[in-house]
Design an enzyme around this catalytic site. Structure first.
Site, PDB file in Angstrom:
ATOM      1  N   LYS A 117       0.828  -1.211   0.000  1.00 32.44           N
ATOM      2  CA  LYS A 117       0.000   0.000   0.000  1.00 32.44           C
ATOM      3  C   LYS A 117       0.857   1.255   0.000  1.00 32.44           C
ATOM      4  O   LYS A 117       0.505   2.256  -0.615  1.00 32.44           O
ATOM      5  CB  LYS A 117      -0.955   0.013   1.201  1.00 32.44           C
ATOM      6  N   LYS A 200      -5.102 -10.421  -8.173  1.00 35.62           N
ATOM      7  CA  LYS A 200      -6.283 -10.734  -7.365  1.00 35.62           C
ATOM      8  C   LYS A 200      -7.507  -9.962  -7.841  1.00 35.62           C
ATOM      9  O   LYS A 200      -7.376  -8.804  -8.243  1.00 35.62           O
ATOM     10  CB  LYS A 200      -5.972 -10.315  -5.926  1.00 35.62           C
ATOM     11  N   LYS A 203     -11.499  -4.605  -5.722  1.00 34.71           N
ATOM     12  CA  LYS A 203     -12.358  -3.450  -5.990  1.00 34.71           C
ATOM     13  C   LYS A 203     -11.546  -2.260  -6.480  1.00 34.71           C
ATOM     14  O   LYS A 203     -12.089  -1.307  -7.020  1.00 34.71           O
ATOM     15  CB  LYS A 203     -13.205  -3.090  -4.764  1.00 34.71           C
TER      16      LYS A 203
END
Ligand code: TRP
Length: 337
Positions: A117, A200, A203
């Site tokens: 992140k 993966k 969203k």
């Protein structure tokens, strides 16, 4: 011995950032539903985690409510499980602070989710993003969780929770917390993007074609599966034949997870057939499971008062359950007598 006689306490959270997709459903949510009958369950919307990255305050509560509706639509029953949002239970933030004294910089620095992140800009990230796993530890340890259902990507965070609990016991007082185990689904822990079998399903993928959303119509679902990336070969008749065919393997995995069978069984039925016949069968299966959930989700979203009432009631049950562990932590640290 004691483990088997102790009732299970199951705790898991999900961030209220945007819509739920097939990957969340197969990887986590449907396990939430099964586990409701196996122990005392606490499921929460991780809104305190959501503020560790840029967010829009005016939208956060609506997103939290929407995620609650999604969980209920998938079968989470607020009469069986304690369903709430973190922000209404101050004990999460309090215990996080108390555990910040035990968690080590080095441990957090090694977290792959933090590294992913933060990317190259770790200096510009919020401190909250760095200590995200400590808040996650508080979430779990507050309720004496024995089991934490999560996707494969959260395994390292659960290890950290165990390290924090063990160090706390060693440094301050034994047996304040239960050291939890992760529960990672054997099938379907990793549902991949429909556009790239190596990424993966997420969203945050900019392409909506990469995922099937809870809000997708029957036509959307059919067309996304029809256009899913594959290769020109027919399906193999055994698992070895999926080697090096990430996209084919993903679709077979989705089919197996939803049909409740194994990938080998799916290949026994479809081996030798092309995607022209496999994809429509897969689309029918996804629609048969998603269509009723989507309909219920839309109904629930229209009743915001009811959703808020469910979350308020869940939070009051959660506060009560969290109280004793929080009090023991303050005592163990010498903050109160
Ligand atoms: N970090 C988890 C995720 O990204 C969400 C989460 C927050 C969580 N707190 C938790 C999961 C506690 C399990 C237990 O999926």
């Amino acid at each position: 011995m004691t483990q088997t006689t102790k009732p299970k306490i199951i705790v898991s959270g999900i961030q209220p950032t945007g819509g739920l997709h097939l990957g969340n459903y197969i990887g986590a949510i449907r396990n939430y539903v099964t586990l409701q009958d196996e122990g005392r369950c606490f499921y929460f919307l991780a809104d305190l985690h959501a503020i560790t990255q840029p967010h829009v305050p005016a939208e956060l509560h609506a997103q939290t409510r929407e995620m609650a509706a999604a969980l209920i639509a998938c079968g989470v029953d607020p009469d069986k499980a304690v369903l709430f949002n973190q922000a209404r239970v101050p004990a999460h933030a309090e215990l996080c602070w108390l555990l910040n004294g035990t968690a080590r910089m080095g441990w957090l620095n090694r977290m792959t989710q933090w590294k992913d992140k933060a990317g190259k800009n770790s200096e510009g990230q919020s401190v909250g993003l760095f200590t995200y796993p400590v808040l996650q530890s508080a979430d779990v340890l507050l309720y004496q969780a024995t089991h934490v259902p999560v996707g494969e990507d959260q395994k390292q965070h659960i290890e950290l929770i165990r390290d924090i609990a063990n160090k706390f016991h060693h440094d301050f007082a034994p047996d304040v917390f239960t050291v939890p185990e992760p529960l990672i689904p054997a099938i379907g822990a990793r549902i991949m993007s429909l556009r790239d079998g190596k990424a993966k399903m997420s969203k945050s993928d900019p392409s909506d074609m990469s995922r099937i959303n809870l809000s997708d119509s029957v036509d959307d679902i059919a067309s996304k599966i029809k256009k899913a990336k594959t290769d020109p070969e027919p399906l193999p008749s055994d698992l070895a034949g999926l080697e090096g065919r990430a996209e084919a393997r993903n679709l077979v995995g989705i089919y197996a997870a939803l049909a409740g069978t194994s990938e080998a069984d799916v290949l026994r039925d479809f081996g030798g057939q092309g995607f022209g016949s496999f994809k429509p069968a897969l689309a029918d299966l996804v629609v048969s499971i998603f269509a009723p959930i989507t309909a219920r989700f839309k109904e629930l979203c229209a009743d915001t008062d009811m959703l808020d009432a469910i979350l308020v009631r869940g939070a009051s049950r959660a506060r009560e359950a969290a109280g004793p562990t929080l009090a023991r932590t303050y005592e163990a640290l010498g903050l109160v007598k």
